[in-house]
Design an enzyme around this catalytic site. Structure first.
Site, PDB file in Angstrom:
ATOM      1  N   SER A  19      18.735   4.174 -10.777  1.00 39.93           N
ATOM      2  CA  SER A  19      19.725   3.563  -9.840  1.00 39.93           C
ATOM      3  C   SER A  19      20.765   4.691  -9.154  1.00 39.93           C
ATOM      4  O   SER A  19      21.297   5.606 -10.026  1.00 39.93           O
ATOM      5  CB  SER A  19      20.631   2.392 -10.402  1.00 39.93           C
ATOM      6  OG  SER A  19      21.571   2.026  -9.583  1.00 39.93           O
ATOM      7  N   THR A  66      20.497  -6.162 -11.086  1.00 40.71           N
ATOM      8  CA  THR A  66      19.350  -6.012 -10.341  1.00 40.71           C
ATOM      9  C   THR A  66      18.285  -6.436 -11.427  1.00 40.71           C
ATOM     10  O   THR A  66      18.385  -7.198 -12.013  1.00 40.71           O
ATOM     11  CB  THR A  66      19.190  -4.399 -10.155  1.00 40.71           C
ATOM     12  OG1 THR A  66      18.063  -4.234  -9.354  1.00 40.71           O
ATOM     13  CG2 THR A  66      19.116  -3.582 -11.357  1.00 40.71           C
ATOM     14  N   LYS A  70      18.181 -11.028 -11.206  1.00 41.92           N
ATOM     15  CA  LYS A  70      19.010 -11.504  -9.712  1.00 41.92           C
ATOM     16  C   LYS A  70      18.746 -13.107 -10.138  1.00 41.92           C
ATOM     17  O   LYS A  70      19.887 -13.828  -9.488  1.00 41.92           O
ATOM     18  CB  LYS A  70      18.298 -11.079  -8.917  1.00 41.92           C
ATOM     19  CG  LYS A  70      18.719  -9.588  -8.649  1.00 41.92           C
ATOM     20  CD  LYS A  70      18.057  -9.178  -7.083  1.00 41.92           C
ATOM     21  CE  LYS A  70      18.442  -7.820  -6.955  1.00 41.92           C
ATOM     22  NZ  LYS A  70      18.218  -7.204  -5.523  1.00 41.92           N
ATOM     23  N   GLY A 131       4.792  -8.870   1.738  1.00 43.76           N
ATOM     24  CA  GLY A 131       5.437  -9.014   0.346  1.00 43.76           C
ATOM     25  C   GLY A 131       5.960 -10.523   0.268  1.00 43.76           C
ATOM     26  O   GLY A 131       6.670 -10.718   1.170  1.00 43.76           O
ATOM     27  N   SER A 132       6.160 -11.053  -0.862  1.00 41.43           N
ATOM     28  CA  SER A 132       7.115 -12.259  -1.215  1.00 41.43           C
ATOM     29  C   SER A 132       7.523 -12.404  -2.552  1.00 41.43           C
ATOM     30  O   SER A 132       7.627 -13.097  -3.144  1.00 41.43           O
ATOM     31  CB  SER A 132       5.575 -13.388  -1.318  1.00 41.43           C
ATOM     32  OG  SER A 132       4.816 -13.025  -2.335  1.00 41.43           O
ATOM     33  N   GLY A 134      11.243 -10.629  -4.771  1.00 43.42           N
ATOM     34  CA  GLY A 134      12.892 -10.941  -4.446  1.00 43.42           C
ATOM     35  C   GLY A 134      13.304 -10.544  -3.280  1.00 43.42           C
ATOM     36  O   GLY A 134      13.945 -11.276  -2.352  1.00 43.42           O
ATOM     37  N   TYR A 240      13.280   3.770  -0.419  1.00 48.96           N
ATOM     38  CA  TYR A 240      13.994   4.979   0.075  1.00 48.96           C
ATOM     39  C   TYR A 240      13.656   6.176  -0.814  1.00 48.96           C
ATOM     40  O   TYR A 240      14.255   7.058  -0.800  1.00 48.96           O
ATOM     41  CB  TYR A 240      15.675   4.658   0.062  1.00 48.96           C
ATOM     42  CG  TYR A 240      16.149   3.880  -1.325  1.00 48.96           C
ATOM     43  CD1 TYR A 240      16.512   4.529  -2.391  1.00 48.96           C
ATOM     44  CD2 TYR A 240      15.937   2.656  -1.323  1.00 48.96           C
ATOM     45  CE1 TYR A 240      16.875   4.110  -3.557  1.00 48.96           C
ATOM     46  CE2 TYR A 240      16.469   1.890  -2.630  1.00 48.96           C
ATOM     47  CZ  TYR A 240      16.802   2.859  -3.792  1.00 48.96           C
ATOM     48  OH  TYR A 240      17.285   1.953  -4.958  1.00 48.96           O
ATOM     49  N   GLY A 261      14.825   2.714   3.606  1.00 51.06           N
ATOM     50  CA  GLY A 261      15.633   1.641   2.928  1.00 51.06           C
ATOM     51  C   GLY A 261      17.076   2.010   2.486  1.00 51.06           C
ATOM     52  O   GLY A 261      17.784   1.501   2.054  1.00 51.06           O
TER      53      GLY A 261
HETATM   54  P1  NAP Z   1       9.347  -7.667  -6.156  1.00 50.02           P
HETATM   55  O1  NAP Z   1      10.049  -8.727  -6.411  1.00 50.02           O
HETATM   56  O2  NAP Z   1       8.456  -7.318  -7.309  1.00 50.02           O
HETATM   57  O3  NAP Z   1       8.324  -7.912  -5.036  1.00 50.02           O
HETATM   58  C1  NAP Z   1       7.251  -7.172  -4.659  1.00 50.02           C
HETATM   59  C2  NAP Z   1       6.313  -7.860  -3.843  1.00 50.02           C
HETATM   60  O4  NAP Z   1       5.192  -6.800  -3.407  1.00 50.02           O
HETATM   61  C3  NAP Z   1       5.417  -8.903  -4.272  1.00 50.02           C
HETATM   62  O5  NAP Z   1       5.136  -9.980  -3.609  1.00 50.02           O
HETATM   63  C4  NAP Z   1       4.369  -8.285  -5.064  1.00 50.02           C
HETATM   64  O6  NAP Z   1       3.263  -9.075  -4.940  1.00 50.02           O
HETATM   65  C5  NAP Z   1       4.143  -7.211  -3.786  1.00 50.02           C
HETATM   66  N1  NAP Z   1       3.056  -6.236  -3.894  1.00 50.02           N
HETATM   67  C6  NAP Z   1       3.398  -5.331  -5.189  1.00 50.02           C
HETATM   68  N2  NAP Z   1       2.534  -4.313  -5.182  1.00 50.02           N
HETATM   69  C7  NAP Z   1       1.390  -4.859  -4.093  1.00 50.02           C
HETATM   70  C8  NAP Z   1       0.277  -4.242  -3.614  1.00 50.02           C
HETATM   71  N3  NAP Z   1      -0.385  -3.078  -4.276  1.00 50.02           N
HETATM   72  N4  NAP Z   1      -0.435  -4.902  -2.715  1.00 50.02           N
HETATM   73  C9  NAP Z   1       0.254  -5.938  -2.040  1.00 50.02           C
HETATM   74  N5  NAP Z   1       1.440  -6.418  -2.444  1.00 50.02           N
HETATM   75  C10 NAP Z   1       1.860  -5.986  -3.432  1.00 50.02           C
HETATM   76  O7  NAP Z   1      10.092  -6.344  -5.719  1.00 50.02           O
HETATM   77  P2  NAP Z   1      11.439  -6.483  -4.489  1.00 50.02           P
HETATM   78  O8  NAP Z   1      12.756  -6.387  -5.413  1.00 50.02           O
HETATM   79  O9  NAP Z   1      11.147  -7.329  -3.592  1.00 50.02           O
HETATM   80  O10 NAP Z   1      11.258  -4.899  -4.029  1.00 50.02           O
HETATM   81  C11 NAP Z   1      10.078  -4.513  -3.029  1.00 50.02           C
HETATM   82  C12 NAP Z   1      10.364  -3.014  -2.585  1.00 50.02           C
HETATM   83  O11 NAP Z   1      11.823  -3.193  -1.830  1.00 50.02           O
HETATM   84  C13 NAP Z   1      10.569  -2.111  -3.952  1.00 50.02           C
HETATM   85  O12 NAP Z   1      10.065  -0.770  -3.387  1.00 50.02           O
HETATM   86  C14 NAP Z   1      12.174  -2.012  -3.824  1.00 50.02           C
HETATM   87  O13 NAP Z   1      12.576  -0.649  -4.380  1.00 50.02           O
HETATM   88  C15 NAP Z   1      12.552  -2.096  -2.497  1.00 50.02           C
HETATM   89  N6  NAP Z   1      14.047  -2.740  -2.217  1.00 50.02           N
HETATM   90  C16 NAP Z   1      14.894  -2.035  -1.672  1.00 50.02           C
HETATM   91  C17 NAP Z   1      16.317  -2.428  -1.384  1.00 50.02           C
HETATM   92  C18 NAP Z   1      17.219  -1.433  -0.584  1.00 50.02           C
HETATM   93  O14 NAP Z   1      18.490  -1.887  -0.862  1.00 50.02           O
HETATM   94  N7  NAP Z   1      16.717  -0.552   0.230  1.00 50.02           N
HETATM   95  C19 NAP Z   1      16.636  -3.546  -2.044  1.00 50.02           C
HETATM   96  C20 NAP Z   1      15.626  -4.304  -2.831  1.00 50.02           C
HETATM   97  C21 NAP Z   1      14.308  -3.634  -2.938  1.00 50.02           C
HETATM   98  P3  NAP Z   1       2.914 -10.055  -6.289  1.00 50.02           P
HETATM   99  O15 NAP Z   1       3.995 -11.106  -6.122  1.00 50.02           O
HETATM  100  O16 NAP Z   1       1.576 -10.798  -6.150  1.00 50.02           O
HETATM  101  O17 NAP Z   1       3.060  -9.326  -7.671  1.00 50.02           O
END
Ligand code: NAP
Length: 297
Positions: A19, A66, A70, A131-132, A134, A240, A261
């Site tokens: 983090s 995190t 969550k 993506g679907s 969090g 990011y 990000g």
């Molecule tokens: P998460 O809850 O694990 O969700 C990830 C999503 O991506 C899920 O829908 C997953 O599908 C899909 N996915 C993963 N690998 C894939 C692939 N190879 N092909 C197709 N779909 C894929 O994660 P999250 O919390 O939403 O975070 C997602 C990204 O956003 C991360 O990289 C995180 O670091 C970034 N993020 C950034 C911030 C910021 O402040 N900038 C905040 C939050 C998150 P399944 O459901 O089928 O597994």
């Protein structure tokens, strides 16, 4: 300097060692004349109730939450803000007068921070969210706040997409009705969506660098589909690390407006700090510099 009167704030998650939140918050405190420190504290799901009760008893001034807690933490709060209720997810805890924690979610505000600086007729553009998970929930709530009228959600798991859509029925909300449609990644219609989209958000970890991922060269939905992009499209990658991702590096080179990000991370952190400290005067530039410095090193 940590002294006998320094109070605690911090992050609970599992893992948390990657983090950057400690860097940005600890940089802000001296400028705000707050004798506080921020620690990243690894916590297993089973230990959450004990940890939260103990930290409240120790007069902890505020917490971020995190992955993967969550949603679980939302059930452990004595109060929830409307946005936390709507998303079913909490990323910020504020100590309350009942001796418990009020849960809220600043990810939506963080997501919107860079978009609000851009003048666009949001109502008349079509958005794509890839993506679907969090963060896709926070993105959908943010797009709804911008009054975007059409959102196409692309995911790989129909069950997860269905659950997100039923939890998050945008068509039931007041005001402009958002038309939310979902597609599986292999759907041939996606090529037409890409041609029409004015905003595309990557809410997957595809392209992200961490110690378990070596595939940083990957682009969401593959490489070839992006040749069909609408020339006015705005590309927003929530990742990011690295800065930029392969997708955004390609987008910038091809002349598209690109957002990474970092501003979302900064925006959600600043919003949490504002809630804990009760002031809107947050040293954003100092926090941004601390983040840039920690990413570069
Ligand atoms: P998460 O809850 O694990 O969700 C990830 C999503 O991506 C899920 O829908 C997953 O599908 C899909 N996915 C993963 N690998 C894939 C692939 N190879 N092909 C197709 N779909 C894929 O994660 P999250 O919390 O939403 O975070 C997602 C990204 O956003 C991360 O990289 C995180 O670091 C970034 N993020 C950034 C911030 C910021 O402040 N900038 C905040 C939050 C998150 P399944 O459901 O089928 O597994």
């Amino acid at each position: 300097m940590i002294s006998g009167s320094t109070a605690l704030t911090g992050l609970l998650g599992d893992p948390v060692s990657h983090s950057l939140s400690p860097n940005m918050h600890n940089a802000a405190f001296p400028e705000m004349q707050l004798d506080w420190c921020y620690l990243a504290m690894p916590c297993k799901t089973n230990d959450l109730p004990t940890a939260l009760e103990a930290l409240r008893g120790l007069d902890c001034k505020g917490l971020n939450i995190t992955i993967p807690h969550k949603e679980t933490v939302a059930k452990l709060c004595s109060d929830l803000s409307p946005i936390a209720k709507k998303l079913g997810a909490v990323n910020t805890l504020i100590p309350n007068s009942k001796g418990g924690w009020t849960g809220t979610n600043t990810d939506v505000e963080g997501f919107l921070t860079p978009l609000k600086k851009i003048k666009k007729d949001w109502k008349n553009i079509e958005a794509i969210v890839i993506g679907s998970g969090g963060s896709a929930r926070a993105v959908l709530a943010g797009l709804e706040e911008l009054n975007i009228s059409k959102i196409n959600l692309i995911g790989r798991n129909q069950k997860k997409i269905n659950s997100l859509i039923s939890d998050f029925d945008l068509t039931k909300t007041k005001g402009i009705k958002t038309n939310l449609k979902s597609y599986l990644i292999e759907d041939l219609e996606i090529i037409n969506l890409i041609q029409r989209a004015g905003l595309i958000v990557n809410a997957t970890p595809i392209g992200m660098k961490n110690k378990n991922t070596i595939k940083t060269l990957q682009m969401p939905l593959g490489k070839d589909i992006w040749t069909n992009l609408n020339p006015h499209a705005l590309l927003y990658d929530l990742i990011y690390t690295p800065r930029p991702t392969t997708w955004l590096a390609w987008g910038c080179k091809a002349g598209f407006t690109c957002i990474d990000g970092l501003e979302m991370l900064l925006g959600q952190g600043a919003a949490s700090l504002s809630l804990w400290s009760g002031t809107k005067k947050i040293p954003i530039n100092t926090m941004r510099n601390a983040l840039n410095h920690s990413i570069e090193n």
